[in-house]
Design a protein around this motif. Structure first.
Motif, PDB file in Angstrom:
ATOM      1  N   ALA A 593       0.838  -1.201   0.000  1.00 43.58           N
ATOM      2  CA  ALA A 593       0.000   0.000   0.000  1.00 43.58           C
ATOM      3  C   ALA A 593       0.872   1.249   0.000  1.00 43.58           C
ATOM      4  N   VAL A 594       0.463   2.207  -0.804  1.00 44.85           N
ATOM      5  CA  VAL A 594       1.061   3.543  -0.735  1.00 44.85           C
ATOM      6  C   VAL A 594      -0.082   4.525  -0.561  1.00 44.85           C
ATOM      7  N   TRP A 595       0.019   5.372   0.438  1.00 42.14           N
ATOM      8  CA  TRP A 595      -1.060   6.311   0.746  1.00 42.14           C
ATOM      9  C   TRP A 595      -0.558   7.748   0.769  1.00 42.14           C
ATOM     10  N   ASP A 596      -1.449   8.629   0.307  1.00 40.19           N
ATOM     11  CA  ASP A 596      -1.258  10.064   0.515  1.00 40.19           C
ATOM     12  C   ASP A 596      -2.370  10.495   1.456  1.00 40.19           C
ATOM     13  N   VAL A 597      -2.015  10.656   2.731  1.00 38.42           N
ATOM     14  CA  VAL A 597      -2.996  11.129   3.718  1.00 38.42           C
ATOM     15  C   VAL A 597      -2.594  12.525   4.194  1.00 38.42           C
ATOM     16  N   GLY A 598      -1.927  13.253   3.295  1.00 41.14           N
ATOM     17  CA  GLY A 598      -1.420  14.577   3.667  1.00 41.14           C
ATOM     18  C   GLY A 598      -0.150  14.388   4.464  1.00 41.14           C
ATOM     19  N   VAL A 599      -0.328  14.362   5.782  1.00 37.10           N
ATOM     20  CA  VAL A 599       0.775  14.060   6.687  1.00 37.10           C
ATOM     21  C   VAL A 599       0.221  13.102   7.748  1.00 37.10           C
ATOM     22  N   ALA A 600       0.965  12.047   8.034  1.00 35.64           N
ATOM     23  CA  ALA A 600       0.513  11.118   9.080  1.00 35.64           C
ATOM     24  C   ALA A 600       0.773  11.750  10.443  1.00 35.64           C
ATOM     25  N   ILE A 601      -0.266  11.795  11.278  1.00 32.74           N
ATOM     26  CA  ILE A 601      -0.078  12.392  12.603  1.00 32.74           C
ATOM     27  C   ILE A 601       0.796  11.482  13.480  1.00 32.74           C
ATOM     28  N   ASP A 602       0.723  10.199  13.205  1.00 35.78           N
ATOM     29  CA  ASP A 602       1.601   9.278  13.935  1.00 35.78           C
ATOM     30  C   ASP A 602       1.839   8.085  13.023  1.00 35.78           C
ATOM     31  N   GLN A 609      -3.782   1.754  10.967  1.00 42.18           N
ATOM     32  CA  GLN A 609      -4.962   2.035  10.147  1.00 42.18           C
ATOM     33  C   GLN A 609      -4.841   1.344   8.789  1.00 42.18           C
ATOM     34  N   SER A 610      -3.667   1.417   8.203  1.00 43.03           N
ATOM     35  CA  SER A 610      -3.466   0.817   6.882  1.00 43.03           C
ATOM     36  C   SER A 610      -3.652  -0.695   6.943  1.00 43.03           C
ATOM     37  N   PRO A 644     -11.052 -12.284   8.651  1.00 44.79           N
ATOM     38  CA  PRO A 644      -9.700 -12.842   8.549  1.00 44.79           C
ATOM     39  C   PRO A 644      -9.001 -12.952   9.903  1.00 44.79           C
ATOM     40  N   THR A 645      -8.183 -13.988  10.046  1.00 40.82           N
ATOM     41  CA  THR A 645      -7.250 -14.087  11.164  1.00 40.82           C
ATOM     42  C   THR A 645      -5.870 -13.704  10.626  1.00 40.82           C
ATOM     43  N   SER A 646      -4.894 -13.682  11.499  1.00 41.57           N
ATOM     44  CA  SER A 646      -3.547 -13.296  11.039  1.00 41.57           C
ATOM     45  C   SER A 646      -2.957 -14.340  10.102  1.00 41.57           C
ATOM     46  N   LEU A 647      -3.553 -15.536  10.045  1.00 39.40           N
ATOM     47  CA  LEU A 647      -3.030 -16.543   9.109  1.00 39.40           C
ATOM     48  C   LEU A 647      -3.600 -16.385   7.705  1.00 39.40           C
ATOM     49  N   ASP A 648      -4.657 -15.603   7.570  1.00 35.92           N
ATOM     50  CA  ASP A 648      -5.310 -15.513   6.258  1.00 35.92           C
ATOM     51  C   ASP A 648      -4.614 -14.565   5.298  1.00 35.92           C
ATOM     52  N   PHE A 649      -3.958 -13.553   5.839  1.00 28.44           N
ATOM     53  CA  PHE A 649      -3.282 -12.605   4.957  1.00 28.44           C
ATOM     54  C   PHE A 649      -1.898 -12.286   5.503  1.00 28.44           C
ATOM     55  N   PRO A 650      -0.967 -12.003   4.605  1.00 30.48           N
ATOM     56  CA  PRO A 650       0.384 -11.681   5.067  1.00 30.48           C
ATOM     57  C   PRO A 650       0.462 -10.256   5.610  1.00 30.48           C
ATOM     58  N   LYS A 651       1.608  -9.906   6.126  1.00 27.14           N
ATOM     59  CA  LYS A 651       1.833  -8.544   6.622  1.00 27.14           C
ATOM     60  C   LYS A 651       1.675  -7.552   5.464  1.00 27.14           C
ATOM     61  N   VAL A 652       1.024  -6.452   5.762  1.00 25.42           N
ATOM     62  CA  VAL A 652       0.829  -5.414   4.751  1.00 25.42           C
ATOM     63  C   VAL A 652       2.047  -4.487   4.756  1.00 25.42           C
ATOM     64  N   GLU A 653       2.625  -4.291   3.576  1.00 27.19           N
ATOM     65  CA  GLU A 653       3.768  -3.364   3.476  1.00 27.19           C
ATOM     66  C   GLU A 653       3.220  -1.993   3.092  1.00 27.19           C
ATOM     67  N   THR A 654       3.382  -1.025   3.992  1.00 25.94           N
ATOM     68  CA  THR A 654       2.776   0.297   3.776  1.00 25.94           C
ATOM     69  C   THR A 654       3.820   1.414   3.739  1.00 25.94           C
ATOM     70  N   VAL A 655       3.607   2.333   2.805  1.00 31.62           N
ATOM     71  CA  VAL A 655       4.434   3.539   2.768  1.00 31.62           C
ATOM     72  C   VAL A 655       3.510   4.754   2.625  1.00 31.62           C
ATOM     73  N   PHE A 656       3.841   5.832   3.319  1.00 32.15           N
ATOM     74  CA  PHE A 656       3.080   7.077   3.195  1.00 32.15           C
ATOM     75  C   PHE A 656       3.920   8.113   2.474  1.00 32.15           C
ATOM     76  N   ILE A 657       3.276   8.869   1.620  1.00 30.09           N
ATOM     77  CA  ILE A 657       4.003  10.000   1.039  1.00 30.09           C
ATOM     78  C   ILE A 657       3.414  11.286   1.624  1.00 30.09           C
ATOM     79  N   ASP A 658       4.235  12.290   1.780  1.00 31.35           N
ATOM     80  CA  ASP A 658       3.761  13.558   2.332  1.00 31.35           C
ATOM     81  C   ASP A 658       3.163  14.434   1.235  1.00 31.35           C
ATOM     82  N   ASN A 659       2.038  15.038   1.535  1.00 27.20           N
ATOM     83  CA  ASN A 659       1.382  15.957   0.599  1.00 27.20           C
ATOM     84  C   ASN A 659       0.471  16.857   1.431  1.00 27.20           C
TER      85      ASN A 659
END
Lengths: 711, 287
Positions: A593-602, A609-610, A644-659
Motif C-alpha cells: 500500500a502507498v497512501w497520501d494522507v497529507g501528513v501522518a499524525i503518527d 490504520q493501513s 480474517p485471522t492473522s493466518l489468512d493474509f500476510p503482513k501489509v507493506e505500507t508507505v506514506f508520502i507527504d502531501n
C-alpha cells in the motif's frame, strides 16, 4: 515521511487496553441495575394481530410505544426520522424492536420473553433490488421504494456516446458486511438528578442526545450522554446506538432506574446494521485510440427497511463513482431502494468502497477487453489537478498518483510480476487506485455540523481538551493530544482528553467521515494556538474555536454541484495471490500500500490504520459472506461469519508520502476510510488474473471461483 | 431442575451416569457454545451435567501391543493438544486435530468430546473413520467396544446409552505409506469445515494392501464406502492411474452434500472429488 509530528509515540491507551483494565460498558457497576432485552419481530413483513403476554411479576416491565410520553414521538431522530423506536401494528424487518422486557433478574427476563407470543399476519416481503424496484408486495417506502435518487452529469454524455468507437459494459455487485467490532453494542441508561444519562459504547454522543431528546420530546439539555471506552465501531456505532438508546430512554423514563442493554454476539450479528449491498452497472464509450470519452453509471444500494443515513451513503457512492479518473462526459444515476432487510447503515467508507470497486473492476475489464495493461490504461486516465470533476468543479488536490505508482511498483515489483504471471496457471497480481473525500460531503461541515472545540488551562501546567469525537480504537486519544500538545509545547500526558460527555464538551460533530483528524484536529490545532496566546492569563483560561469553511470550496447541496470534498486522501494497493486448482482456495502472497494522507499524525498509528483497513477490506472481498434467508442473515455466529485471522493474509507493506493539506492539522487529511477502499478491487483483480476469468462480484469465495472456472 | 456433578473418579462417574444420566462435559468447548444463553445467565442445559474433564484415570494416551498389532489408546479425557503432540499419533489424525479451532481451544477440548458431538463436520471424526477407530464404552459393571462407524448414527446422534460413558478411543496403528488429511475450511485458522478428506493406504508387493477414503461434511455422517475401497485393493499404482475417472464416478454417487451457510452442495462435491483425485494420483505414483 518527514514531518516531526509523524514520529511515533506510545499510544496513551496502550497500557490500559493491553493490560485489560480499560473499562468497557459491560464493566461498569450501577446500583439497582435492571436488565433489558428486546422483543423483536420474527417476520420480515407482517401485520401484528396480537401480542399475548404473561402476567409480569412486580419489578418486571413490558415497555413499548405506548410508554412514549405525549410530548415525544415514536421516531428516531437520525438524518431522517422514519425509523420507529418501537414497531406498532406492523413490522418491516426481522429483528425490528417491538418492546423491551426488563427487570432485575436476567433469567426471569428471558423467561418472560419466551412466554410472549406474537400473532402475525404475514405480508409479501421484498428483499432484492428486483423485488424493490418492482414494489413486490406493495412499496415498503413511499410509493416507489426509492429512498433517494440523484443524477450527476458532466460534459455531454449522449453526444460522446454517439461518437464512440466501441462501447463496453459491466455489472458489479457487492454484499452485506458486518462490522464485527470486538465489543458488541451496549448502553446503560440511568436516571440521575432528574435527568436521563446514557453511558454508551458509541461514535457520536451528540447523535444519541438528539435522538433521545426527540423521542421523549424534551430539550436537548435534559439528556446527558457519556461515551465510555469503545471497543471498535467502524461505522456500526455511528447511528445504530440511537436504535438502542431511544427505546431504552423510554424505559428509563418510565421506571426511573438504571437499565442496561448490552448485546450478545449472535444478537449483534443478527440484529445490527450492515454495509449497503450494491449493484452498479457501468457503460463506457471509447474512441479509436482507446481513450474513454463517455461513461454512464447506474448505482443501486439497498437501504433496507428504513432510510436512516442511506441517502448520504448513496451520495458518497456516486461522488466516488468515477474513481481517480478524468472522464470528460459522464452521467451517474444513483438510487437507494427500500426492502424488508435489516436497515443498512454506516460502515467504514460509507458507500465509497462500493462505487470504487465497480469502477476499478470496470477499468480492469476494459483493459482486458482491449488487450491493454491495466495499470497503463488506468494511468492514462488519471485525474490531474484542475481537471473537471463529476460535480462540475475542479480537482483542487495536488494529485501525486504517478509518484505513488512508481513507489508501489518498486516495493511490489508489480510491473514485472504482471508480465511474469500473464501465463502462470495459478498466480496473479492486481492493482487498484482510489481516492476518498475527507469530512462531510459538500458543505455539511459548514451547514450541518458547525463543529466547535474548547481548550482550557488546568492546574499543574496541564491543558484540557474538550471535543465530542471519540477514541474507538483508531488512536484518537493519542493523535488529538499530539496535535494539541505540539502547539502548546506540552507533553502529550499533560493534555487531558476524557471520553466525551455531552454536559461538558461542545459539539464538534460525530466521529465519522474521516473527519476527526482532518476537520476536528484542525479546529484543535487552531484552538490550541488561541489558548497558547492567552496561556499567561492563568489557570482557568479558555479558548474555543468553531469551524470556518474555506472560501475556495463551494457547494450547492440541492443539485450536488461544486466541491464535493475539500480534500481527498489517495491510495494504491497491490495484491498478489495464488489459487489452488483443487480446492479453489486463494492464498494471498503479498499486500502493498502507498497512501497520501497529507501528513501522518503518527506513523505507527497510521500503519495500524493501513493494515487494519486493508485486512478488513480483504475480508469483505474474500470470505465475509453474509446472505439472507427469508430476510434473516444466515451467517450470524462468529464461526459462520468469518473475518480474517492473522493466518489468512500476510503482513501489509505500507508507505506514506507527504502531501500536506492547508486546512488539516500539520497538513493531515482524512485517512480512516481511505485505507479500506483499494484492497477489494486489487484482490479481485489478482484473483481474476490468477484464474483467467473476470470477477464482477465480491466476496470472491472459492465457490464463486469454481463457478467462474466452469463458465 | 438441572444438577451438576463432579465425580472424584471414574467409578463414581459411572455410578452418577447410571443413577442420573447426567451429560458428561469434559472440555465444554462444544456444549458451552451449544447451550449458551444471555451473557450472565446459566447455560440452557436440558439435563443434568457431570464434569469429567479432571478425571486423571482417563487422561492418558498409550500404545498397546498385542500379538503383531499395536493400538494407540486415547483416554476419554485426553485433550486434542495431547493427541496432536503424541509421537505415535497417526499423521492424518494429528493433522485433523491441528486443523480444529486454535491452540487455546485444543488445550481444553477432548478427542472423545469431538466424537460424542458427532457433527458431520467434526474434523477428527473424518480421520478416525479412515483409521478404523474403535470406541470403548463403559458402564458400571460392563464394557463394550464399538467401531466408530457404528458409534455415530446421525448428526449429533450416537449409540451411547444414558448410563454409559466413552472411556477411550482405540486407534489401530497400521502401516500406511500414503497419507493425506485435507480440511477445506471457511478460513485458514479457527475455522469450521466446508468439507474434509482423509486418505490412508499401504502397498504390499506393489499392490494396494489396505486403503481407506473418508469424506467429512458432505453427508449426515462421515462418508466411507468399504465396497468401493474393496475395488481398489490389489491394484497396482499404474492400474489405479488408469481407473481414476471410473473411481471418481463411483464416488460421485456416494458423496451427496447439501447447501448451507458455509458452502454449497456443488462446491462440496466438486472439491471432495478433486481431493480424491489428487490423492489417487499421489497414490498411483507410490507403489
Amino acid at each position: 515521511m518527514g514531518a516531526k509530528i509523524s514520529i511515533p509515540v506510545r499510544r496513551i491507551d496502550a497500557k490500559e487496553k493491553a493490560g485489560g483494565w480499560a473499562k468497557y460498558i459491560g464493566d461498569y457497576e450501577f446500583d439497582n441495575l435492571q436488565h433489558g432485552r428486546f422483543l423483536r419481530s420474527e417476520r420480515a413483513r407482517a401485520k401484528i394481530i396480537e401480542i399475548k403476554k404473561p402476567v409480569f411479576p412486580e419489578g418486571y416491565y413490558y415497555v413499548d410505544a405506548s410508554d412514549i410520553p405525549s410530548s415525544g414521538k415514536n421516531n428516531i431522530q437520525m438524518i431522517k426520522d422514519d425509523w420507529r423506536v418501537f414497531a406498532v401494528d406492523e413490522v418491516r424487518y426481522i429483528g425490528e424492536t417491538i418492546a423491551i422486557i426488563l427487570g432485575p433478574d436476567k433469567q426471569k427476563v428471558l423467561d418472560l420473553l419466551n412466554e410472549i407470543e406474537i400473532i402475525y399476519e404475514d405480508l409479501i416481503p421484498a428483499f432484492t433490488f428486483d423485488d424493490a424496484l418492482a414494489c413486490k408486495g406493495g412499496a415498503v417506502h413511499g410509493t416507489d421504494n426509492i429512498f433517494a435518487e440523484y443524477l450527476l452529469n458532466v460534459g455531454n454524455t449522449d453526444n460522446a456516446f454517439k461518437n464512440a468507437d466501441k462501447i463496453i459494459e459491466g455489472k458489479y455487485e457487492t454484499g452485506f458486511q458486518e462490522h464485527l467490532y470486538m465489543e458488541t453494542q451496549g448502553l446503560v441508561g440511568t436516571w440521575e438528578d432528574g435527568k436521563i444519562t446514557m453511558y454508551a459504547s458509541a461514535q457520536c454522543p451528540f447523535y444519541i442526545r438528539k435522538s433521545v431528546a426527540g423521542t421523549l420530546g424534551v430539550p436537548l439539555g435534559d439528556i446527558r450522554v457519556r461515551q465510555v471506552t469503545t471497543g471498535g465501531a467502524f461505522g456500526g456505532k455511528e447511528h445504530f446506538p440511537d436504535v438502542i438508546a431511544t427505546p431504552l430512554a423510554v424505559a428509563v423514563n418510565k421506571i426511573k432506574k438504571p437499565i442496561s442493554m448490552i448485546y450478545d454476539r449472535i444478537e449483534d450479528i443478527s440484529f445490527t446494521c450492515k454495509r449497503h449491498p450494491s449493484k452498479i452497472t457501468i457503460k463506457t464509450g471509447l474512441d479509436k485510440d482507446n481513450n474513454i470519452i463517455a461513461m454512464e453509471i447506474d448505482t443501486l444500494v439497498n437501504g433496507g427497511a428504513y432510510e436512516s443515513s442511506t441517502p448520504i451513503v448513496l451520495q458518497r457512492a456516486i461522488l466516488h463513482g468515477l474513481g481517480v479518473y478524468n472522464i470528460p462526459n459522464a452521467r451517474i444515476l444513483g438510487r437507494a431502494v427500500a426492502t424488508n432487510t435489516f436497515p443498512s447503515d454506516a460502515y467504514r467508507g460509507f458507500g465509497a468502497p462500493q462505487g470504487l470497486f465497480a469502477i476499478e473492476m470496470h477499468m480492469s475489464h476494459i483493459a482486458d477487453e482491449l488487450g491493454l495493461d491495466t495499470s497503463d490504461f488506468k494511468r492514462k486516465h488519471f485525474i490531474k489537478t484542475n481537471d473537471i470533476t463529476i460535480t462540475n468543479s475542479k480537482m483542487h488536490d495536488d494529485v501525486k498518483l504517478e509518484e505513488m505508482f512508481a513507489k508501489i511498483d518498486e516495493m511490489s515489483d508489480y510491473s514485472s510480476k504482471v508480465k511474469k504471471y500473464a501465463n502462470d496457471p495459478v498466480k496473479g497480481i492486481g492493482i487498484a487506485f482510489v481516492n476518498h473525500g475527507g469530512g462531510f460531503t459538500g458543505n455539511g461541515e459548514q451547514v450541518v455540523i458547525q463543529g466547535v472545540v474548547k481548550m482550557k488551562r488546568l492546574d499543574d501546567g496541564k491543558a484540557g481538551l474538550y471535543v465530542s469525537v471519540v477514541e474507538m480504537g483508531q488512536g484518537l486519544q493519542t493523535t488529538m493530544r499530539k496535535i494539541a500538545a505540539g502547539e502548546l509545547g506540552l507533553s502529550i500526558e499533560d493534555v487531558v482528553y476524557d471520553n466525551p460527555d455531552t454536559d461538558i464538551v461542545p459539539d464538534s460533530g460525530p466521529t465519522c467521515a474521516s473527519r476527526s483528524i482532518m476537520v476536528v484536529g484542525f479546529l484543535v490545532q487552531e484552538c490550541a494556538k488561541k489558548l497558547k496566546a492567552k496561556w499567561e492569563e492563568g489557570v482557568g483560561t479558555e479558548a474555543t474555536h468553531q469551524y470556518v469553511h474555506p472560501e475556495e470550496f463551494v457547494w450547492e447541496q440541492e443539485t450536488l454541484q461544486g466541491d464535493a470534498y475539500p480534500a481527498y486522501g489517495w491510495g494504491i494497493n497491490v495484491v498478489e495471490v495464488e489459487y489452488d486448482p483443487v480446492t479453489f482456495e486463494v492464498k494471498t502472497e503479498g499486500v502493498w500500500a502507498v497512501w497520501d494522507v497529507g501528513v501522518a499524525i503518527d506513523e505507527t498509528i497510521m500503519q495500524g490504520q493501513s493494515s487494519g483497513g486493508i485486512i478488513q477490506a480483504l475480508g469483505y472481498a474474500s470470505i465475509e459472506k453474509c446472505e439472507l434467508k427469508n430476510g434473516a442473515f444466515m451467517q450470524h455466529t462468529m464461526a459462520d461469519y468469518t473475518i480474517p485471522t492473522s493466518l489468512d493474509f500476510p503482513k501489509v507493506e505500507t508507505v506514506f508520502i507527504d502531501n500536506p493539506y492547508k486546512y488539516g492539522p500539520s497538513g493531515a487529511k482524512g485517512a480512516g476510510e481511505l485505507v479500506f477502499d483499494a484492497a477489494p478491487p486489487a484482490y479481485a483483480e489478482a484473483v481474476q488474473n490468477a484464474i483467467g476469468k473476470r470477477i464482477y462480484d465480491i466476496p470472491v469465495t472459492p465457490e464463486m471461483i469454481m463457478e467462474a472456472l466452469n463458465k | 431442575m438441572v444438577d451438576s456433578y463432579r465425580p472424584k473418579d471414574l467409578k463414581e462417574a459411572l455410578s452418577i451416569r447410571a443413577e442420573h444420566g447426567a451429560m458428561p462435559l469434559a472440555g465444554g468447548t462444544d456444549l458451552m457454545v451449544r447451550y449458551q444463553s444471555w451473557t450472565g445467565t446459566l447455560p440452557l442445559f436440558k439435563n443434568s451435567i457431570m464434569f469429567i474433564g479432571h478425571l486423571k484415570e482417563m487422561k492418558y494416551i498409550k500404545k498397546e501391543a498385542k500379538d503383531k498389532t499395536s493400538t494407540l489408546v486415547i483416554g476419554g479425557t485426553a485433550t486434542l493438544t495431547s493427541v496432536a503432540n503424541h509421537p505415535e499419533t497417526p499423521v492424518v489424525l494429528k493433522e485433523a486435530v491441528l486443523s480444529i479451532a486454535a491452540p487455546a481451544l485444543r488445550n481444553n477440548a477432548t478427542l472423545t468430546g469431538n466424537i460424542c458431538n458427532a457433527s458431520p463436520a467434526g474434523d477428527s471424526i473424518c480421520a478416525l473413520y479412515a483409521l478404523d477407530a474403535v470406541i470403548v464404552i463403559e458402564k458400571t459393571g460392563s464394557r463394550r467396544e464399538v467401531p466408530i462407524t457404528e458409534f455415530i448414527t446421525g448428526p449429533g446422534r450416537t449409540v451411547l446409552a444414558e448410563s454409559e460413558l466413552v472411556t477411550a478411543i482405540k486407534v489401530p496403528l497400521k502401516a500406511s505409506s500414503v497419507n493425506n488429511f485435507t480440511k477445506v475450511g471457511t478460513r485458514k485458522a479457527n475455522a469450521l469445515s466446508k468439507l474434509s478428506f482423509t486418505g490412508v493406504a499401504d502397498y504390499k508387493n506393489g499392490r494396494v494392501d489396505s486403503i481407506a477414503l473418508t469424506f467429512g461434511a458432505v453427508g449426515p455422517t462421515v462418508v466411507r464406502s468399504v465396497e468401493l475401497e474393496k475395488k481398489l485393493k490389489g491394484l497396482s499404482g499404474s492400474e489405479i492411474e488408469t481407473k481414476i475417472s471410473a473411481i471418481l464416478e463411483d464416488y460421485s454417487t456416494v458423496i451427496v452434500p447439501i447447501d448451507d451457510q458455509r458452502s454449497s452442495a456443488v462446491y462440496r462435491k466438486k472439491v471432495a472429488l478433486n481431493l480424491l483425485e489428487k490423492y489417487l494420483r499421489e497414490l498411483s505414483r507410490h507403489e
